[in-house]
Design an enzyme around this catalytic site. Structure first.
Site, mmCIF file in Angstrom:
data_model
loop_
_atom_site.group_PDB
_atom_site.id
_atom_site.type_symbol
_atom_site.label_atom_id
_atom_site.label_comp_id
_atom_site.label_asym_id
_atom_site.label_seq_id
_atom_site.Cartn_x
_atom_site.Cartn_y
_atom_site.Cartn_z
ATOM 1 N N HIS A 29 0.839 -1.194 0.000
ATOM 2 C CA HIS A 29 0.000 0.000 0.000
ATOM 3 C C HIS A 29 0.883 1.257 0.000
ATOM 4 O O HIS A 29 2.087 1.184 0.255
ATOM 5 C CB HIS A 29 -0.918 -0.028 1.226
ATOM 6 C CG HIS A 29 -2.046 -0.995 1.068
ATOM 7 N ND1 HIS A 29 -2.972 -1.227 2.050
ATOM 8 C CD2 HIS A 29 -2.408 -1.804 0.018
ATOM 9 C CE1 HIS A 29 -3.858 -2.116 1.618
ATOM 10 N NE2 HIS A 29 -3.534 -2.491 0.397
ATOM 11 N N GLU A 36 1.239 3.764 2.007
ATOM 12 C CA GLU A 36 1.949 4.109 3.247
ATOM 13 C C GLU A 36 3.256 3.316 3.360
ATOM 14 O O GLU A 36 4.290 3.850 3.773
ATOM 15 C CB GLU A 36 1.091 3.784 4.477
ATOM 16 C CG GLU A 36 -0.254 4.503 4.533
ATOM 17 C CD GLU A 36 -1.366 3.724 3.856
ATOM 18 O OE1 GLU A 36 -1.117 3.158 2.771
ATOM 19 O OE2 GLU A 36 -2.480 3.693 4.389
ATOM 20 N N CYS A 63 -5.395 1.184 6.253
ATOM 21 C CA CYS A 63 -6.216 -0.018 6.439
ATOM 22 C C CYS A 63 -5.907 -0.697 7.771
ATOM 23 O O CYS A 63 -4.835 -0.549 8.346
ATOM 24 C CB CYS A 63 -6.048 -0.971 5.267
ATOM 25 S SG CYS A 63 -4.399 -1.646 5.132
ATOM 26 N N ALA A 73 -22.204 11.446 -28.316
ATOM 27 C CA ALA A 73 -21.834 12.589 -29.157
ATOM 28 C C ALA A 73 -23.048 12.940 -29.997
ATOM 29 O O ALA A 73 -23.722 12.060 -30.531
ATOM 30 C CB ALA A 73 -20.656 12.211 -30.050
ATOM 31 N N ARG A 77 -12.229 5.277 -21.796
ATOM 32 C CA ARG A 77 -12.342 3.831 -21.944
ATOM 33 C C ARG A 77 -11.241 3.104 -21.175
ATOM 34 O O ARG A 77 -11.467 2.061 -20.579
ATOM 35 C CB ARG A 77 -12.189 3.469 -23.419
ATOM 36 C CG ARG A 77 -13.413 2.867 -23.986
ATOM 37 C CD ARG A 77 -13.239 2.576 -25.435
ATOM 38 N NE ARG A 77 -14.437 2.966 -26.143
ATOM 39 C CZ ARG A 77 -14.609 2.834 -27.442
ATOM 40 N NH1 ARG A 77 -13.641 2.351 -28.184
ATOM 41 N NH2 ARG A 77 -15.739 3.188 -27.994
ATOM 42 N N LEU A 94 -29.418 4.898 -23.231
ATOM 43 C CA LEU A 94 -29.050 6.062 -22.408
ATOM 44 C C LEU A 94 -30.288 6.589 -21.675
ATOM 45 O O LEU A 94 -30.245 6.850 -20.462
ATOM 46 C CB LEU A 94 -28.445 7.159 -23.285
ATOM 47 C CG LEU A 94 -27.038 6.854 -23.835
ATOM 48 C CD1 LEU A 94 -26.701 7.762 -25.007
ATOM 49 C CD2 LEU A 94 -25.991 7.010 -22.735
HETATM 50 C C1 AOF Z 1 -4.374 1.682 2.436
HETATM 51 N N1 AOF Z 1 -3.424 2.107 1.560
HETATM 52 O O1 AOF Z 1 -2.556 2.250 -0.474
HETATM 53 C C2 AOF Z 1 -4.602 1.156 -0.245
HETATM 54 C C3 AOF Z 1 -5.632 0.764 0.665
HETATM 55 O O2 AOF Z 1 -6.089 -6.584 -0.730
HETATM 56 P P1 AOF Z 1 -5.339 -5.498 -0.065
HETATM 57 O O3 AOF Z 1 -4.638 -5.953 1.159
HETATM 58 O O4 AOF Z 1 -4.430 -4.728 -0.991
HETATM 59 O O5 AOF Z 1 -6.440 -4.458 0.465
HETATM 60 C C4 AOF Z 1 -7.217 -3.726 -0.435
HETATM 61 C C5 AOF Z 1 -8.091 -2.787 0.349
HETATM 62 O O6 AOF Z 1 -7.275 -1.947 1.158
HETATM 63 C C6 AOF Z 1 -8.883 -1.843 -0.551
HETATM 64 O O7 AOF Z 1 -10.141 -2.359 -0.886
HETATM 65 C C7 AOF Z 1 -9.020 -0.621 0.343
HETATM 66 O O8 AOF Z 1 -10.038 -0.802 1.304
HETATM 67 C C8 AOF Z 1 -7.658 -0.595 1.050
HETATM 68 N N2 AOF Z 1 -6.693 0.097 0.206
HETATM 69 N N3 AOF Z 1 -5.480 1.064 1.969
HETATM 70 O O9 AOF Z 1 -4.234 1.860 3.626
HETATM 71 C C9 AOF Z 1 -3.476 1.870 0.259
HETATM 72 N N4 AOF Z 1 -4.668 0.859 -1.562
HETATM 73 ZN ZN ZN Z 2 -3.079 -0.440 3.824
#
Ligand code: AOF
Ligand code: ZN
Length: 351
Positions: A51, A53, A78, A157, A190, A293
């Site tokens: 992640h 952090e 997280c 468009a 896209r 749409l």
């Molecule tokens: C963070 N920092 O950079 C991100 C977070 O499967 P994992 O372990 O990678 O967890 C994914 C979940 O973690 C994602 O759905 C979201 O809730 C969180 N993402 N959290 O602290 C991060 N990418």
């Molecule tokens: Zn995390």
């Protein structure tokens, strides 16, 4: 500018590096600041990778500074053991005294527990810094988790006089309504969207491939409404390794299709959204035609719409989607060559 805002903007910039690769995870950037200066930065590259952090902490040369630093991150750290261990625990372990967050994480595995974990270990936590911008950056992820359906982006468009296509007598080949720059923008969309959906008429008349070609980026998953399962296999959307998935009425569906009880009032689109949610689709672009749409608009199933308005005059033909419903949601417009792109936003940013 307020120092918190300035460093949070840097987190947003870093996060955006992951826009094509991070999904289904959110895009996240993190910055470590010691005495007003950035000493470490990181962003989340892709699922399974560390992640943001963790990347920021790893990038710091001398860990001794961490105990006197502030960590900025656009998403609540997280608290769960997922593909990677909890970031909140790492922050506690490294004795980082202060954390500044933009958005709380709506993922039910986290949702407030990350902040709580930090606070219960005497880490100072400030939340909701530039929250609206942060939400916008991760609008697909947030919509998916809070509304339990994909973020829905409508795009079409139309001519200056409001037609998607000229009347059938004058058309043989589909006419390109958008300018080259608008087409490139459409391909950029896209690339960042996870799935795309069209109706059977568009599939037949335009025979689009719906792949990302004018810019580098991934192809979206493709879905086509094919109520009676009549579309021929020879269409371009079926000619690839991952052919488009048909959305078919229960009576005609085959094993590989999405089978739904289809009613004429488009109410069944809600059931389709449930199905896409179960398939982990966080963002969907609806590219037409007019009937489809309007169907989404009639059900209130849209979050953002792009109307690409060209200078052409058709004088008649297939009318563009219902503007009376859309106009109250007008956000802004911008030029793209000779086209004007009108953006409508119906965002459910939590109050
Ligand atoms: C963070 N920092 O950079 C991100 C977070 O499967 P994992 O372990 O990678 O967890 C994914 C979940 O973690 C994602 O759905 C979201 O809730 C969180 N993402 N959290 O602290 C991060 N990418
Ligand atoms: Zn995390």
């Amino acid at each position: 500018m307020d120092e918190h805002i300035q460093f949070m903007h840097r987190c947003f910039q870093l996060a955006a590096h992951g826009r094509y690769t991070a999904r289904p995870n959110p895009v996240v950037g993190a910055v470590l600041v010691y005495q007003g200066r950035i000493i470490g930065e990181g962003w989340h590259h892709m699922p399974g990778e560390p992640h943001a952090e963790v990347m920021a902490i790893r990038s710091v040369k001398d860990e001794i500074f961490l105990t006197k630093s502030t960590l900025y991150v656009n998403l609540e750290p997280c608290s769960h053991y997922g593909r990677t261990p909890p970031c909140a625990l790492l922050i506690i372990d490294k004795k980082i005294p202060k954390v500044v967050v933009s958005n709380l994480d709506p993922n039910p595995l986290v949702s407030g527990r990350g902040v709580h974990m930090l606070q219960s270990h005497q880490t100072e936590v400030i939340t909701r810094v530039e929250e609206a911008r942060g939400w916008d950056l991760n609008r697909y992820f947030f919509t998916y988790h809070t509304l339990k359906r994909p973020f829905i982006h409508l795009k079409w468009a139309e001519s200056a006089d409001g037609f998607l296509a000229p009347s059938s007598e004058s058309s043989g080949q589909p006419i390109l309504v958008s300018s080259p720059q608008s087409l490139r923008l459409a391909h950029q969309l896209r690339a960042s969207i996870q799935a795309i959906l069209i109706g059977s008429k568009t599939a037949t008349v335009d025979n689009p491939s719906l792949t990302t070609r004018r810019v580098d980026g991934p192809n979206p998953l493709r879905f086509v409404i094919d109520r009676r399962r009549k579309l021929p296999e020879s269409l371009k959307i079926f000619q690839s390794d991952t052919p488009a998935i048909r959305i078919v009425d229960l009576r005609y569906a085959q094993k590989e299709d999405i089978a739904l009880r289809m009613t004429d009032d488009w109410d069944w689109l809600n059931a389709l959204m449930d199905e896409l949610y179960l398939r982990n689709i966080q963002s969907l672009q609806v590219e037409g035609g007019a009937l489809v749409l309007n169907g989404f608009i009639s059900q209130g199933l849209w979050d953002e719409a792009w109307m690409i308005k060209s200078l052409m005059h058709f004088g008649g033909g297939v009318k563009g989607p219902a503007k009376d419903v859309i106009w109250p949601f007008y956000s802004h417009n911008f030029q793209s060559d000779t086209d004007t792109i009108f953006v409508f936003r119906n965002l459910r940013f939590p109050k």
